[in-house]
Design a protein around this motif. Structure first.
Motif, mmCIF file in Angstrom:
data_model
loop_
_atom_site.group_PDB
_atom_site.id
_atom_site.type_symbol
_atom_site.label_atom_id
_atom_site.label_comp_id
_atom_site.label_asym_id
_atom_site.label_seq_id
_atom_site.Cartn_x
_atom_site.Cartn_y
_atom_site.Cartn_z
ATOM 1 N N HIS A 1 0.864 -1.333 -0.210
ATOM 2 C CA HIS A 1 0.324 -0.576 0.409
ATOM 3 C C HIS A 1 0.450 1.383 -0.375
ATOM 4 N N ALA A 2 0.145 2.052 -0.484
ATOM 5 C CA ALA A 2 0.872 3.550 -0.339
ATOM 6 C C ALA A 2 -0.282 4.950 0.687
ATOM 7 N N ASP A 3 0.640 4.725 2.006
ATOM 8 C CA ASP A 3 0.553 5.459 2.752
ATOM 9 C C ASP A 3 -1.594 4.925 3.106
ATOM 10 N N ALA A 4 -1.509 3.952 2.794
ATOM 11 C CA ALA A 4 -3.627 3.616 3.111
ATOM 12 C C ALA A 4 -3.271 2.034 3.815
ATOM 13 N N ARG A 5 -2.694 2.801 5.106
ATOM 14 C CA ARG A 5 -2.918 0.897 6.140
ATOM 15 C C ARG A 5 -4.155 0.797 6.082
ATOM 16 N N ASP A 6 -5.207 1.187 7.145
ATOM 17 C CA ASP A 6 -6.094 1.203 7.010
ATOM 18 C C ASP A 6 -7.232 0.108 5.691
ATOM 19 N N ARG A 7 -6.854 0.781 4.585
ATOM 20 C CA ARG A 7 -7.202 -0.433 3.243
ATOM 21 C C ARG A 7 -6.059 -1.786 3.446
ATOM 22 N N ALA A 8 -5.429 -1.231 3.683
ATOM 23 C CA ALA A 8 -4.420 -3.070 3.421
ATOM 24 C C ALA A 8 -5.314 -3.267 4.586
ATOM 25 N N ASP A 9 -5.362 -2.695 5.609
ATOM 26 C CA ASP A 9 -5.857 -4.140 6.803
ATOM 27 C C ASP A 9 -7.179 -4.902 6.674
ATOM 28 N N ALA A 10 -7.944 -3.581 5.960
ATOM 29 C CA ALA A 10 -9.419 -4.050 5.228
ATOM 30 C C ALA A 10 -9.747 -5.490 4.268
ATOM 31 N N LEU A 11 -8.463 -5.582 3.590
ATOM 32 C CA LEU A 11 -8.012 -6.196 2.446
ATOM 33 C C LEU A 11 -7.445 -7.550 3.011
ATOM 34 N N GLU A 12 -5.964 -8.063 3.923
ATOM 35 C CA GLU A 12 -5.646 -8.609 4.723
ATOM 36 C C GLU A 12 -7.216 -9.480 4.934
ATOM 37 N N ALA A 13 -8.052 -8.588 6.229
ATOM 38 C CA ALA A 13 -9.153 -9.632 6.722
ATOM 39 C C ALA A 13 -10.015 -10.253 5.716
ATOM 40 N N LEU A 14 -9.685 -9.497 4.965
ATOM 41 C CA LEU A 14 -11.458 -10.217 3.622
ATOM 42 C C LEU A 14 -10.282 -11.298 3.011
ATOM 43 N N VAL A 15 -9.384 -11.166 2.579
ATOM 44 C CA VAL A 15 -8.578 -12.117 2.742
ATOM 45 C C VAL A 15 -8.317 -13.629 3.145
ATOM 46 N N ARG A 16 -8.102 -13.074 4.296
ATOM 47 C CA ARG A 16 -8.288 -14.337 5.974
ATOM 48 C C ARG A 16 -9.416 -15.010 5.979
ATOM 49 N N ALA A 17 -10.623 -14.276 5.676
ATOM 50 C CA ALA A 17 -11.642 -14.585 5.885
ATOM 51 C C ALA A 17 -12.392 -15.778 4.833
ATOM 52 N N GLN A 18 -12.041 -15.424 3.817
ATOM 53 C CA GLN A 18 -12.076 -16.175 1.863
ATOM 54 C C GLN A 18 -10.596 -17.230 1.797
ATOM 55 N N ARG A 19 -9.924 -16.943 2.587
ATOM 56 C CA ARG A 19 -8.696 -18.043 2.222
ATOM 57 C C ARG A 19 -7.949 -18.592 3.376
ATOM 58 N N PRO A 20 -7.653 -18.316 4.615
ATOM 59 C CA PRO A 20 -7.929 -19.351 5.733
ATOM 60 C C PRO A 20 -6.551 -19.546 6.034
ATOM 61 N N GLN A 21 -6.223 -20.516 4.606
ATOM 62 C CA GLN A 21 -4.930 -22.174 5.323
ATOM 63 C C GLN A 21 -4.035 -20.940 4.061
ATOM 64 N N ALA A 22 -4.522 -19.874 2.955
ATOM 65 C CA ALA A 22 -3.190 -18.992 2.545
ATOM 66 C C ALA A 22 -2.579 -18.624 3.171
ATOM 67 N N GLN A 23 -0.876 -18.274 3.030
ATOM 68 C CA GLN A 23 -0.030 -17.952 3.766
ATOM 69 C C GLN A 23 0.517 -16.808 3.127
ATOM 70 N N ILE A 24 -0.124 -15.182 4.229
ATOM 71 C CA ILE A 24 -0.106 -13.626 3.566
ATOM 72 C C ILE A 24 1.774 -14.023 4.149
ATOM 73 N N GLU A 25 2.417 -14.205 3.034
ATOM 74 C CA GLU A 25 4.243 -13.535 2.323
ATOM 75 C C GLU A 25 4.973 -12.031 3.439
ATOM 76 N N VAL A 26 3.649 -11.196 2.390
ATOM 77 C CA VAL A 26 4.210 -9.933 2.351
ATOM 78 C C VAL A 26 3.640 -9.216 2.415
ATOM 79 N N VAL A 27 3.449 -8.340 3.108
ATOM 80 C CA VAL A 27 2.933 -7.303 3.648
ATOM 81 C C VAL A 27 3.935 -5.699 3.799
ATOM 82 N N THR A 28 3.523 -5.190 3.068
ATOM 83 C CA THR A 28 4.824 -3.930 2.336
ATOM 84 C C THR A 28 4.052 -2.488 2.456
ATOM 85 N N SER A 29 4.633 -1.469 2.882
ATOM 86 C CA SER A 29 4.335 -0.101 1.780
ATOM 87 C C SER A 29 5.228 -0.103 0.536
#
Length: 294
Positions: free
Chosen positions: A237-265
């Motif tokens: 994300h580009a100075d949009a941490r809240d939106r990145a967090d919201a996207l991460e929450a959506l992903v964890r709900a839909q793909r709980p077994q997936a590995q989120i290996e990169v979260v970065t600015s």
């Protein structure tokens, strides 16, 4: 030749947006690009980090510009690595988006012994970092040049990349808008969803509102993948941490077994072209690594 983490180094450029995290791998190096803000030139992530860059961008009176590393920048890195490693795999932002791959290739040609292999990944940001991580997994159990080539080819064809921007203005100013030019000048609050294919920015669809853009991105993930521990996810994300967090929450709900290996600015170089508010989403099912136990 058997390639391992002990005899093979990985070089990234700073558009991978993975500079600090890369330090955990002794065989990795990152060569920074340059960004000019006003009259000052900075090395991406070295002299100017993401937070300070976005602070400056808010008050900048001119558009920041970027430039690739010089061949000399790459040569200095390659020379140091060639003393300790038998092979160097140098992975770079799409050649259609930057001259970085060309600079790296010119530098590699000056190093004797043919140890340096430069790779045009045809992508950018966390997608570049995720390919490097997939290669690293194979190096840790032993692999070959042919296996790396096969992985790179499959990654180019199979990995997913979607991003949404607050405005196309920054892509347009920086000359990286590609085929997304057709979306320029859209209605207020209509958010473009874009991708990078074969090294070029391309339009995917338009939606109304930021939340709808995130929902559409996750819908594409669900349609394109199955839930599995081999599914690797990246978010930037580009100075949009809240939106990145919201996207991460959506992903964890839909793909709980997936590995989120990169979260970065997004760093200054990628951020200068994407603009504040950008959120990028990346995925790749590294199913082949199961055979190596990764």
């Amino acid at each position: 030749m058997n390639l391992t983490a002990a005899n093979t180094a990985i070089v990234l450029d700073s558009t991978a947006d993975y500079t600090a995290e890369a330090r955990r791998f002794p065989n990795w190096r990152v060569v920074p690009l340059y960004v000019r803000v006003g009259d000052e030139s900075y090395r991406d992530y070295v002299d100017l980090g993401p937070e300070e860059f976005y602070d400056r961008l808010r008050t900048a009176t001119t558009t920041p510009t970027t430039s690739q590393p010089t061949p000399g920048d790459f040569a200095a890195t390659y020379e140091g690595l060639a003393e300790h490693y038998e092979r160097v795999l140098s992975l770079h932002i799409a050649a259609k988006l930057s001259g970085t791959f060309e600079s790296a290739t010119r530098a590699a040609e000056t190093i004797a012994g043919g140890k340096i292999r430069t790779i045009d990944t045809e992508t950018a940001s966390a997608a570049l970092a995720m390919l490097a991580l997939a290669i690293q997994r194979r190096l840790e159990v032993g692999t070959t040049d042919a296996d790396v080539d096969a992985l790179v080819a499959r990654y180019k064809s199979d990995h997913g990349l979607l991003f949404t921007v607050e405005t196309l203005e920054f892509l347009q100013r920086g000359g990286r808008i590609g085929r997304a030019r057709a979306m320029a000048g859209t209605l207020l609050n209509v958010k473009p969803i874009l991708s990078i294919r074969e090294g070029e920015v391309v339009p995917v669809k338009r939606v109304r509102g930021s939340q709808k853009a995130l929902d559409e991105i996750v819908a594409e993930l669900v349609e394109s993948t199955v839930d599995s521990p081999t599914l690797r996810i990246g978010i930037a994300h580009a100075d949009a941490r809240d939106r990145a967090d919201a996207l991460e929450a959506l992903v964890r709900a839909q793909r709980p077994q997936a590995q989120i290996e990169v979260v970065t600015s997004l760093g200054a170089v990628v951020g200068a072209h994407a603009g504040p508010g950008t959120v990028g989403f990346f995925w790749f099912d590294d199913c082949d690594a199961v055979r190596t136990g990764s």
